[in-house]
Design a protein around this motif. Sequence first.
Motif: not given
Length: 344
Positions: A79-106
């Motif tokens: 249950a703890e893992v499930k709650l943490q994942n749900a929290k993370l997903m909710a957090d991601l939804k709030l963000r404008r950036e797509d953190l799942t995109l591959p990073g840009r190489m410097p």
Amino acid sequence: MSDLIWSKLQALLDDGLNAVNSASDESVLTALQKKYLGKKGEIQAYMQHMKELSPAERPKLGALVNEARDRLEAKFAEAEVKLQNAKLMADLKLRREDLTLPGRMPVRGAEHILQKTQREIEDIFLSMGFEIAKGPQSEWDYFNFEALNFPADHPARDMQDTLMLENGSLLRTHTSPVQVRTMLNYEPPIRIIAPGTVYRRDDDVTHSPMFHQIEGLHIEKGLNLTHLRGILQLFAQSLFGKDTKIRLRPSFFPFTEPSVEVDIACIFCGQKGCRLCKGCGWIEILGAGMIDPNVLKAGHIDPEIWSGWAFGVGIERVAMLLHGITDIRLFFESDMRFLSQFTK
Ligand code: FA5
């Protein structure tokens, strides 16, 4: 008796599992953990039934209670893992950036083509036993002109107009001032090259107001023009290819006598005559000559004992020849489309 205890325990376990399943946040989960698994929790409390059992039945109850505790603990972890994942997903939804995109190489930095050319020239002379010397870019008139046999008012100064600084010094017009500075600091024999930035009032496709030279200076007993020619021949062949021919043409510099301009056989047309060699089959690469006795004297070196040669080569000129570049300004415009061609 134990069946009854077991069914009560089973009911308690089912309650607990259901409660954990429907826990909506971490604080509820923590409270449930305390309620069921705490030291004074319901599972532990169940152990008091021990007293009601015969000694033979007691281990069985112990095993059942342990099993119930293990199952609840596993459920809590899940249950703890499930709650943490749900929290993370909710957090991601709030963000404008797509953190799942591959990073840009410097962008990785690289050596500038002029730096690379300088290093290539340095390597050739280092392999022949020369050392690297440096001098200041803001230079005294004395070292830039006077000590190099350009008296005040000598017309040769006109070809090297530059900026004067407030403290009376000037932006050096060539790397030749390093000659006398080196002579004053070291005993002969001397064998140095001196790379550096220089400035002149020049501005066209082959002349820049700020450019780079490498000075060569060799002082030893018994040196003559053939030593200069031999070293420059080797230099040109190392840089432009082993079949490269050079020629020396008479010229004038106040600080060398005799003075020469050194040309290489045109590497673009094989001396047939092209736009780059202006049809003559030869391309000028540097100025050189035997050091004037007055310059050796300014460096406190006795011209009766020692002799020497010097040359000055433009780094931009060499890079332009090596890579077929026709406009000197490209080196300084920071256009990555141009510069990145030379970073491989
Ligand atoms: C000199 O500067 C002498 N100090 C060279 C020298 C040293 C002669 C030692 C004898 C003994 P010159 O003005 O010709 O010479 O310049 C040397 C080289 O610098 C030229 O061949 C050219 O490749 C380069 N050069 C000169 N002016 C510019 C400029 N404005 N932009 C880019 N390269 C230049």
